[in-house]
Design a protein around this motif. Structure first.
Motif, mmCIF file in Angstrom:
data_model
loop_
_atom_site.group_PDB
_atom_site.id
_atom_site.type_symbol
_atom_site.label_atom_id
_atom_site.label_comp_id
_atom_site.label_asym_id
_atom_site.label_seq_id
_atom_site.Cartn_x
_atom_site.Cartn_y
_atom_site.Cartn_z
ATOM 1 N N UNK A 1 36.218 43.335 41.707
ATOM 2 C CA UNK A 1 36.123 41.910 41.441
ATOM 3 C C UNK A 1 36.867 41.609 40.148
ATOM 4 N N UNK A 2 37.791 40.691 40.225
ATOM 5 C CA UNK A 2 38.536 40.318 39.026
ATOM 6 C C UNK A 2 38.233 38.877 38.633
ATOM 7 N N UNK A 3 36.990 38.462 38.878
ATOM 8 C CA UNK A 3 36.592 37.117 38.469
ATOM 9 C C UNK A 3 35.309 37.221 37.651
ATOM 10 N N UNK A 4 34.938 36.134 37.002
ATOM 11 C CA UNK A 4 33.714 36.080 36.211
ATOM 12 C C UNK A 4 32.547 35.922 37.180
ATOM 13 N N UNK A 5 31.530 36.766 37.043
ATOM 14 C CA UNK A 5 30.388 36.750 37.955
ATOM 15 C C UNK A 5 29.117 36.475 37.160
ATOM 16 N N UNK A 6 28.364 35.469 37.608
ATOM 17 C CA UNK A 6 27.033 35.167 37.068
ATOM 18 C C UNK A 6 26.077 35.337 38.237
ATOM 19 N N UNK A 7 25.127 36.257 38.101
ATOM 20 C CA UNK A 7 24.183 36.446 39.203
ATOM 21 C C UNK A 7 22.791 36.693 38.659
ATOM 22 N N UNK A 8 21.814 36.359 39.490
ATOM 23 C CA UNK A 8 20.419 36.552 39.115
ATOM 24 C C UNK A 8 19.896 37.813 39.777
ATOM 25 N N UNK A 11 21.173 41.092 42.889
ATOM 26 C CA UNK A 11 22.078 40.756 43.988
ATOM 27 C C UNK A 11 23.131 41.861 44.071
ATOM 28 N N UNK A 12 23.238 42.520 45.230
ATOM 29 C CA UNK A 12 24.204 43.616 45.339
ATOM 30 C C UNK A 12 25.647 43.131 45.177
ATOM 31 N N UNK A 13 26.465 43.982 44.571
ATOM 32 C CA UNK A 13 27.880 43.652 44.406
ATOM 33 C C UNK A 13 28.558 43.423 45.753
ATOM 34 N N UNK A 14 28.064 44.072 46.798
ATOM 35 C CA UNK A 14 28.654 43.885 48.135
ATOM 36 C C UNK A 14 28.469 42.445 48.621
ATOM 37 N N UNK A 15 27.333 41.831 48.292
ATOM 38 C CA UNK A 15 27.090 40.424 48.657
ATOM 39 C C UNK A 15 28.042 39.522 47.886
ATOM 40 N N UNK A 16 28.205 39.802 46.604
ATOM 41 C CA UNK A 16 29.099 39.003 45.767
ATOM 42 C C UNK A 16 30.527 39.095 46.297
ATOM 43 N N UNK A 17 30.986 40.317 46.564
ATOM 44 C CA UNK A 17 32.356 40.500 47.043
ATOM 45 C C UNK A 17 32.553 39.863 48.406
ATOM 46 N N UNK A 18 31.548 39.943 49.283
ATOM 47 C CA UNK A 18 31.652 39.319 50.615
ATOM 48 C C UNK A 18 31.790 37.806 50.485
ATOM 49 N N UNK A 19 31.035 37.194 49.572
ATOM 50 C CA UNK A 19 31.132 35.743 49.358
ATOM 51 C C UNK A 19 32.505 35.370 48.832
ATOM 52 N N UNK A 20 33.014 36.154 47.890
ATOM 53 C CA UNK A 20 34.340 35.880 47.328
ATOM 54 C C UNK A 20 35.408 35.996 48.408
#
Length: 89
Positions: A1-8, A11-20
């Motif tokens: 991931x090469x973006x700024x991530x704010x998460x509570x 939350x798995x990184x796989x979910x974040x990457x899938x959304x992106x």
């Protein structure tokens, strides 16, 4: 991931990457920031995205043609475009 991530929470990184990945495909531009938060539904996340700035070019309709700039016009047509009243909102 090469973006700024704010998460509570966790939350798995796989979910974040899938959304992106999904939003970049759908919107056709790069995500530069993502915020993931809890919702009232435990099976859902709230997602807020910030996309990269996309430059756009103003399009004018002159003599029935849609043009972006005036560099292909002769001097008379370019002067006609400059003399037009500019309306702002």
């Amino acid at each position: 991931m090469d973006c700024i991530v704010h998460k509570v929470g966790d939350v798995p990184d796989s979910i974040v990457q899938a959304a992106i990945d999904m939003m970049e495909r759908e919107e056709g531009c790069r995500v530069v920031e993502i915020t993931i938060r809890w919702t009232d539904n435990p099976d859902e996340y709230g997602i807020t995205l910030v996309f990269e700035t996309v430059l756009f070019q103003r399009i004018r309709q002159i003599t029935g043609y849609l043009v972006g700039d005036l560099n292909r016009f002769n001097n008379a047509k370019a002067q006609e475009a400059r003399d037009r009243v500019k309306h702002t909102t």
